[in-house]
Write a protein that holds these residues in place. Structure first.
Motif, short mmCIF file in Angstrom:
data_model
loop_
_atom_site.label_atom_id
_atom_site.label_comp_id
_atom_site.label_asym_id
_atom_site.label_seq_id
_atom_site.Cartn_x
_atom_site.Cartn_y
_atom_site.Cartn_z
N LEU A 40 0.85 -1.19 0.00
CA LEU A 40 0.00 0.00 0.00
C LEU A 40 0.89 1.24 0.00
O LEU A 40 1.74 1.41 0.88
CB LEU A 40 -0.89 -0.01 1.25
CG LEU A 40 -1.83 1.19 1.44
CD1 LEU A 40 -2.91 1.21 0.37
CD2 LEU A 40 -2.46 1.15 2.84
N LEU A 41 0.67 2.08 -0.99
CA LEU A 41 1.46 3.32 -1.09
C LEU A 41 0.60 4.47 -0.58
O LEU A 41 -0.49 4.72 -1.09
CB LEU A 41 1.87 3.54 -2.55
CG LEU A 41 2.55 4.86 -2.90
CD1 LEU A 41 3.79 5.08 -2.06
CD2 LEU A 41 2.92 4.85 -4.38
N VAL A 42 1.09 5.16 0.45
CA VAL A 42 0.33 6.27 1.03
C VAL A 42 0.88 7.58 0.48
O VAL A 42 2.07 7.87 0.60
CB VAL A 42 0.43 6.27 2.57
CG1 VAL A 42 -0.45 7.36 3.16
CG2 VAL A 42 0.04 4.91 3.12
N ALA A 43 0.02 8.36 -0.15
CA ALA A 43 0.44 9.63 -0.73
C ALA A 43 -0.47 10.73 -0.19
O ALA A 43 -1.50 10.46 0.44
CB ALA A 43 0.36 9.56 -2.25
N ILE A 44 -0.10 11.97 -0.44
CA ILE A 44 -0.99 13.08 -0.11
C ILE A 44 -1.05 14.03 -1.30
O ILE A 44 -0.18 14.04 -2.16
CB ILE A 44 -0.53 13.85 1.16
CG1 ILE A 44 0.98 14.05 1.16
CG2 ILE A 44 -0.97 13.12 2.42
CD1 ILE A 44 1.50 14.88 2.31
N ALA A 45 -2.14 14.80 -1.33
CA ALA A 45 -2.33 15.74 -2.44
C ALA A 45 -1.30 16.84 -2.35
O ALA A 45 -0.96 17.33 -1.28
CB ALA A 45 -3.74 16.31 -2.38
N GLY A 46 -0.77 17.23 -3.51
CA GLY A 46 0.19 18.33 -3.56
C GLY A 46 -0.44 19.53 -4.21
O GLY A 46 -1.66 19.62 -4.36
N ALA A 47 0.38 20.48 -4.61
CA ALA A 47 -0.12 21.64 -5.33
C ALA A 47 -0.47 21.20 -6.75
O ALA A 47 0.23 20.40 -7.34
CB ALA A 47 0.95 22.72 -5.36
N GLY A 48 -1.55 21.73 -7.29
CA GLY A 48 -1.94 21.39 -8.66
C GLY A 48 -2.36 19.93 -8.74
O GLY A 48 -3.03 19.42 -7.85
N ASP A 49 -1.94 19.25 -9.79
CA ASP A 49 -2.35 17.86 -9.95
C ASP A 49 -1.24 16.89 -9.55
O ASP A 49 -1.20 15.75 -9.97
CB ASP A 49 -2.83 17.59 -11.38
CG ASP A 49 -1.72 17.76 -12.41
OD1 ASP A 49 -0.62 18.20 -12.02
OD2 ASP A 49 -1.96 17.46 -13.58
#
Lengths: 349, 349
Positions: B181-190
């Motif tokens: 499972l790869l955990v990411a978070i939203a950044g600026a833009g896309d």
């Protein structure tokens, strides 16, 4: 290049013959030296180490390019035209090392590689060498780093490493090269064929090959798809932005572009200090790999281990023993083998 | 869980005390056994091997989940709520092994991990354990496979492995787990933040975390981007199609969905025979790793090597010696160290 075939597996040269031949760029001596380095016979290792020591550390003024992609993607043909470009345009000598799990160090395999690289096979400026199976007995990989070193010492400063994939259990090609070129071909619809999972993200460039005759449109579509996919990857640590192109080993389309990107990449990494950092990291990894390899080599060449290894691997895979119990058993065998040998040596003195 | 802290680093138990404690699911004994297994003292290795042998090979009825992503992505909080879900919904015991290059086997690190997993830290059904640095002296990685085995033997059959990344030089977590499972978070833009290069392509699922309060829209956008990127990857060998979701460790959004995908994936791999194949491959890799580790462990614990290793690594990085010359020098030191010891042993007999 027939000389390579004839001189492989023949009697040994002296250290100075090896050294002189290598520094003179003599391809038949180079081939013999590589055979010695790849040999797993105990008696060969001291001479091999001395040859490598003489070759020194000629990593600064050179470029290594990994070329990966599944069989059928046209890697060899692409390397042939890329190599021709390097030889004719840059007047640089080119070595090609093919690491193929299915190949063995036989004349047949060398001939097959050469048939797929007609220009390089006929050129005095090129040296082609297949390496044996990716992972040998006991999980020992090919000595690719050492072979690269010795090719560079012989003046082949542009080295292509051809490989079908970079798995995690194999020695990783990504760790050894400056630039990784992924060769793909257009599939049905908007798919990309010829890509192994996990490779796309570490490639510096994706070349959609076989963009010729009726295939041009599909290749262009596949390139666009690859470009989009690359856009979504996180940026690489070196600051390089990977890109995708179409190419054809038949028509020469895209070959100049690929080489110019490779040199651009090299220049950028040289300028921003990343190449120097890469070399340091490669050096440390090589140091540890070399120790691990020697320890493992001593282990697998012990008589007691050799007798048991293949069977115990089968037992592990079949679930008849646990991995740890199997490892422990073999290590105990190794230890008693060593002690017996030491005693024997002692009694002979 | 204070018991874990108190009993770590205390005096040894007998083999049967270890075995009884582990099979009874006693977390303090489990913690002590792990400390013993992770010990690099020569004297501990025989007992450790015996404990591991008793634990057998309980790999079939269990599930290991790798959770990766850069610091700040919220891995620990997500594991806390996922673990709570498993404990409360499935009545299954949960172990969490945190492999963090910055963490050390100290009380402080354990406390930090527990603070970030409040539910699991307080639960009798959970066991939390940080592992020491990813790669130790001489490039020896943590004994994660062995720790997983012993946790399973103690009845913790759902094991989360938390890691900041899966580099090529570290022991690869991907090789040890059933699901990544790869955990990411939203950044600026896309953009997607919190993704290390090379990880995206080998993930089974991407969870865009922190999709709560004002962040929901951005998370949803990032998820869409991740979904598109996944679409362009080649299919995985298991037949599983990786997917992306949004989630929040605060509100519980997406947690049920993630767990249901993990179990769906497990069921699919069990049914199509891929899980069995995976276990066989993991077993063979473990066997070879275990031998390599033992050989390397013997090497780095030799007195002559210990005296020289750190300095020679620096010399390699600084380019004062070549990797091969350095390796050769150290191997010669090792060999004479062994011969001296053997003679000493002989003379004492």
């Amino acid at each position: 290049m027939d000389r390579v075939l004839r001189t492989t597996h023949t009697s040994r040269l002296s250290l100075s013959q090896y050294a002189d031949g290598i520094f003179a760029g003599d391809r038949s001596v180079l081939a013999k030296a590589i055979t010695l380095i790849e040999s797993t016979h105990r008696g060969d290792s001291a001479m091999a180490a001395e040859i490598l020591e003489i070759c020194g550390d000629q990593t600064a003024d050179s470029i290594t390019i990994g070329v990966t992609g599944v069989p059928g993607a046209g890697k060899s043909s692409l390397i042939d035209v890329l190599g021709r470009h390097v030889i004719t345009t840059c007047q640089e000598k080119v070595a090609v090392l093919a690491i193929d799990p299915s190949s063995r160090l036989t004349g047949g395999s060398i001939l097959a590689d050469k048939a797929r690289m007609p220009f390089l096979a006929a050129s005095q400026m090129a040296f082609i060498r297949p390496s044996p199976s990716g992972v040998g007995l006991g999980g020992i990989g090919p000595r690719t780093r050492e072979v690269i070193l010795i090719c560079k010492a012989a003046g082949f400063r542009t080295v292509f490493i051809e490989t079908v994939g970079i798995g995690q259990s194999e020695t990783s090609v990504r760790d050894m090269v400056d630039f990784l070129l992924l060769v793909a071909i257009a599939g049905a619809g908007d798919e990309l064929q010829g890509i192994k999972r996990g490779v796309m993200e570490v490639a510096d460039m994706i070349a959609v090959n076989k963009a010729d005759s009726s295939n041009v449109r599909e290749a262009e579509k596949a390139r666009a798809v690859a470009e989009i996919a690359l856009h979504y990857f996180p940026p690489s640590a070196s600051g390089w932005t990977p890109l995708a192109c179409v190419c054809s080993a038949c028509t020469g389309l895209g070959i100049g572009e690929i080489w110019s990107q490779i040199t651009k990449h090299h220049g950028m990494l040289r300028q921003n200090g990343f190449l120097a950092q890469l070399r340091r990291e490669q050096g440390l990894a090589w140091f540890h790999e070399s120790i691990d390899r020697s320890l493992k080599q001593m282990f697998v060449s012990a008589e007691a281990v050799q007798k048991r290894l293949a069977d115990i691997e089968k037992e592990v895979v079949a679930g008849q023993t646990t991995p740890l119990a199997a490892a422990r058993q073999l290590l105990l065998l190794y230890d008693s083998d060593r002690q017996r040998r030491a005693k024997k040596r002692e009694s002979l003195l």
